[in-house]
Write a protein that holds these residues in place. Structure first.
Motif, PDB file in Angstrom:
ATOM      1  N   GLU A 262      52.803  82.034  89.617  1.00 25.69           N
ATOM      2  CA  GLU A 262      52.082  82.898  90.566  1.00 25.69           C
ATOM      3  C   GLU A 262      51.292  83.969  89.831  1.00 25.69           C
ATOM      4  O   GLU A 262      50.128  84.232  90.152  1.00 25.69           O
ATOM      5  CB  GLU A 262      53.074  83.529  91.535  1.00 25.69           C
ATOM      6  CG  GLU A 262      52.405  84.357  92.634  1.00 25.69           C
ATOM      7  CD  GLU A 262      53.388  84.882  93.655  1.00 25.69           C
ATOM      8  OE1 GLU A 262      53.008  85.771  94.439  1.00 25.69           O
ATOM      9  OE2 GLU A 262      54.553  84.408  93.667  1.00 25.69           O
ATOM     10  N   GLN A 263      51.903  84.613  88.835  1.00 25.49           N
ATOM     11  CA  GLN A 263      51.206  85.653  88.083  1.00 25.49           C
ATOM     12  C   GLN A 263      50.054  85.068  87.270  1.00 25.49           C
ATOM     13  O   GLN A 263      48.961  85.653  87.217  1.00 25.49           O
ATOM     14  CB  GLN A 263      52.186  86.371  87.158  1.00 25.49           C
ATOM     15  CG  GLN A 263      51.541  87.523  86.374  1.00 25.49           C
ATOM     16  CD  GLN A 263      52.561  88.313  85.576  1.00 25.49           C
ATOM     17  OE1 GLN A 263      53.764  88.228  85.835  1.00 25.49           O
ATOM     18  NE2 GLN A 263      52.091  89.083  84.602  1.00 25.49           N
ATOM     19  N   LEU A 264      50.278  83.912  86.661  1.00 26.14           N
ATOM     20  CA  LEU A 264      49.218  83.288  85.877  1.00 26.14           C
ATOM     21  C   LEU A 264      48.038  82.894  86.757  1.00 26.14           C
ATOM     22  O   LEU A 264      46.871  83.083  86.378  1.00 26.14           O
ATOM     23  CB  LEU A 264      49.764  82.053  85.153  1.00 26.14           C
ATOM     24  CG  LEU A 264      50.719  82.317  83.988  1.00 26.14           C
ATOM     25  CD1 LEU A 264      51.306  81.012  83.482  1.00 26.14           C
ATOM     26  CD2 LEU A 264      50.016  83.066  82.859  1.00 26.14           C
ATOM     27  N   THR A 265      48.311  82.361  87.936  1.00 18.88           N
ATOM     28  CA  THR A 265      47.234  81.950  88.839  1.00 18.88           C
ATOM     29  C   THR A 265      46.405  83.145  89.281  1.00 18.88           C
ATOM     30  O   THR A 265      45.179  83.073  89.322  1.00 18.88           O
ATOM     31  CB  THR A 265      47.825  81.224  90.061  1.00 18.88           C
ATOM     32  OG1 THR A 265      48.572  80.087  89.623  1.00 18.88           O
ATOM     33  CG2 THR A 265      46.716  80.763  90.994  1.00 18.88           C
ATOM     34  N   ARG A 266      47.076  84.252  89.614  1.00 16.56           N
ATOM     35  CA  ARG A 266      46.342  85.472  90.009  1.00 16.56           C
ATOM     36  C   ARG A 266      45.439  85.954  88.878  1.00 16.56           C
ATOM     37  O   ARG A 266      44.289  86.335  89.101  1.00 16.56           O
ATOM     38  CB  ARG A 266      47.321  86.574  90.411  1.00 16.56           C
ATOM     39  CG  ARG A 266      47.913  86.444  91.790  1.00 16.56           C
ATOM     40  CD  ARG A 266      48.466  87.795  92.252  1.00 16.56           C
ATOM     41  NE  ARG A 266      49.393  88.348  91.269  1.00 16.56           N
ATOM     42  CZ  ARG A 266      50.711  88.164  91.296  1.00 16.56           C
ATOM     43  NH1 ARG A 266      51.239  87.398  92.235  1.00 16.56           N
ATOM     44  NH2 ARG A 266      51.474  88.717  90.385  1.00 16.56           N
ATOM     45  N   THR A 267      45.955  85.941  87.665  1.00 12.79           N
ATOM     46  CA  THR A 267      45.163  86.415  86.519  1.00 12.79           C
ATOM     47  C   THR A 267      43.993  85.488  86.240  1.00 12.79           C
ATOM     48  O   THR A 267      42.875  85.939  85.952  1.00 12.79           O
ATOM     49  CB  THR A 267      46.064  86.533  85.277  1.00 12.79           C
ATOM     50  OG1 THR A 267      47.185  87.364  85.570  1.00 12.79           O
ATOM     51  CG2 THR A 267      45.283  87.131  84.115  1.00 12.79           C
ATOM     52  N   LEU A 268      44.212  84.185  86.337  1.00 14.45           N
ATOM     53  CA  LEU A 268      43.135  83.227  86.104  1.00 14.45           C
ATOM     54  C   LEU A 268      42.038  83.354  87.159  1.00 14.45           C
ATOM     55  O   LEU A 268      40.858  83.108  86.873  1.00 14.45           O
ATOM     56  CB  LEU A 268      43.690  81.806  86.081  1.00 14.45           C
ATOM     57  CG  LEU A 268      44.515  81.452  84.833  1.00 14.45           C
ATOM     58  CD1 LEU A 268      45.213  80.109  85.019  1.00 14.45           C
ATOM     59  CD2 LEU A 268      43.629  81.432  83.596  1.00 14.45           C
ATOM     60  N   ASP A 269      42.405  83.743  88.374  1.00 16.93           N
ATOM     61  CA  ASP A 269      41.387  83.981  89.404  1.00 16.93           C
ATOM     62  C   ASP A 269      40.421  85.076  88.966  1.00 16.93           C
ATOM     63  O   ASP A 269      39.211  84.988  89.216  1.00 16.93           O
ATOM     64  CB  ASP A 269      42.049  84.359  90.728  1.00 16.93           C
ATOM     65  CG  ASP A 269      42.684  83.170  91.422  1.00 16.93           C
ATOM     66  OD1 ASP A 269      42.350  82.029  91.043  1.00 16.93           O
ATOM     67  OD2 ASP A 269      43.506  83.376  92.327  1.00 16.93           O
ATOM     68  N   TRP A 270      40.938  86.113  88.309  1.00 14.62           N
ATOM     69  CA  TRP A 270      40.060  87.180  87.812  1.00 14.62           C
ATOM     70  C   TRP A 270      39.158  86.660  86.697  1.00 14.62           C
ATOM     71  O   TRP A 270      37.980  87.001  86.627  1.00 14.62           O
ATOM     72  CB  TRP A 270      40.898  88.358  87.290  1.00 14.62           C
ATOM     73  CG  TRP A 270      41.430  89.262  88.354  1.00 14.62           C
ATOM     74  CD1 TRP A 270      42.743  89.460  88.684  1.00 14.62           C
ATOM     75  CD2 TRP A 270      40.673  90.101  89.229  1.00 14.62           C
ATOM     76  NE1 TRP A 270      42.844  90.362  89.708  1.00 14.62           N
ATOM     77  CE2 TRP A 270      41.591  90.782  90.060  1.00 14.62           C
ATOM     78  CE3 TRP A 270      39.319  90.347  89.398  1.00 14.62           C
ATOM     79  CZ2 TRP A 270      41.186  91.690  91.037  1.00 14.62           C
ATOM     80  CZ3 TRP A 270      38.900  91.250  90.371  1.00 14.62           C
ATOM     81  CH2 TRP A 270      39.833  91.908  91.178  1.00 14.62           C
ATOM     82  N   PHE A 271      39.703  85.828  85.824  1.00 13.35           N
ATOM     83  CA  PHE A 271      38.875  85.255  84.760  1.00 13.35           C
ATOM     84  C   PHE A 271      37.733  84.421  85.343  1.00 13.35           C
ATOM     85  O   PHE A 271      36.657  84.319  84.741  1.00 13.35           O
ATOM     86  CB  PHE A 271      39.735  84.374  83.835  1.00 13.35           C
ATOM     87  CG  PHE A 271      40.380  85.105  82.701  1.00 13.35           C
ATOM     88  CD1 PHE A 271      39.614  85.708  81.716  1.00 13.35           C
ATOM     89  CD2 PHE A 271      41.768  85.189  82.607  1.00 13.35           C
ATOM     90  CE1 PHE A 271      40.207  86.387  80.656  1.00 13.35           C
ATOM     91  CE2 PHE A 271      42.369  85.857  81.555  1.00 13.35           C
ATOM     92  CZ  PHE A 271      41.593  86.455  80.573  1.00 13.35           C
ATOM     93  N   GLY A 272      37.959  83.815  86.496  1.00 12.97           N
ATOM     94  CA  GLY A 272      36.931  82.987  87.114  1.00 12.97           C
ATOM     95  C   GLY A 272      35.708  83.755  87.564  1.00 12.97           C
ATOM     96  O   GLY A 272      34.668  83.150  87.865  1.00 12.97           O
TER      97      GLY A 272
END
Length: 266
Positions: free
Chosen positions: A192-202
């Protein structure tokens, strides 16, 4: 012969009269073949050109023109409503199916090839105020202001964002901050934390490909899929290699997302 209308930017009109319609769009079926989208010519002018206002949001300042195409009745096409799995039928059957619908709004026909000059019946101007925007019956629905739905520079978009700010509005956190969040997620890392962070990278145009590449081996498929969309638009060297690696993933959804984004880069 079946008659269809293909809507395209006015700037393409001269080239289409000279050499036909290029296959630049991707279909919605599994093989993601290149071709063109169109719609049958119905007795209703408004329904025939229903996609105009939605497509105009990204067409440029000169608007759209209607390209009328004559295709053989037995031409293989796909037909369906947008964001739904299309059906493989012939051109004549696509016309019959859409013509029999009580409400054909949102339906589309995809021809998995280019259209030759001899198949172009006419290129005509069309009134620029026809059809729906966003989706049929969107009028009266609260608009979404997320980065995926809004169009940068669209008329009224700034006032809309001021009136209805989105939680992800504003500049994303700095790359160093996001990388610390990735490290804090642990090994292999909280999905969950990794997915949230990757959304910002997008939301970025470039990023640290080498420092995110290890997530391609994460055991959670949602993390791997989020990685695909995080780097999809990056121009950083090595991005295409990472997407190529993800295109061989063991999960079908990850493979399809990576393959589609690779095809968009070509």
């Amino acid at each position: 012969m079946a008659m269809f209308v293909h809507l395209t930017a006015s700037a393409n009109a001269a080239r289409i009269r000279r050499s036909g319609v290029r296959a630049v769009s991707h279909g919605r079926d599994a093989d993601r073949s290149r071709g063109l989208y169109c719609f049958p010519v119905l007795p209703s002018y408004t329904l025939t050109h229903q996609w105009l206002r939605e497509l105009s949001r990204r067409s440029g300042s000169r608007g759209l023109v209607a390209v009328h195409l004559r295709l053989p009745d037995d031409e293989p096409v796909t037909v369906g409503r947008y964001h739904q799995e299309p059906r493989h039928v012939t051109a004549a059957e696509a016309v019959r199916r859409i013509g029999a619908l009580d409400d054909p709004r949102g339906w589309e026909v995809f021809v998995p090839r280019s259209a030759a000059k001899g198949e172009v019946h006419s290129v005509r101007p069309v009134r620029q105020v026809i059809g729906w925007r966003y989706f049929p019956d969107a009028h009266g629905t609260v608009p979404c202001t997320c980065a995926g739905c809004r169009v940068r520079g669209e008329y009224g978009s700034r006032r809309l964002r001021e009136r209805r700010p989105h939680p992800l509005d504003g500049p994303p956190p700095a790359t160093a901050v996001l990388l610390r969040q990735i490290a804090a997620a642990g090994t292999p890392g909280d999905p969950e934390q990794l997915t949230r962070t990757l959304d910002w990278f997008g939301l970025r145009r470039r990023g640290p490909v080498d420092q995110l590449a290890h997530l391609a081996d994460h055991p959670d498929r949602e993390v791997r899929r989020a990685l695909v969309w995080a780097v999809a638009r990056w121009t950083t060297p090595g991005t295409a290699d990472l997407l190529q690696r993800l295109a061989g993933d063991g999960d079908e959804a990850v493979r399809e997302a990576a393959a589609w984004n690779l095809s968009e880069r070509s």
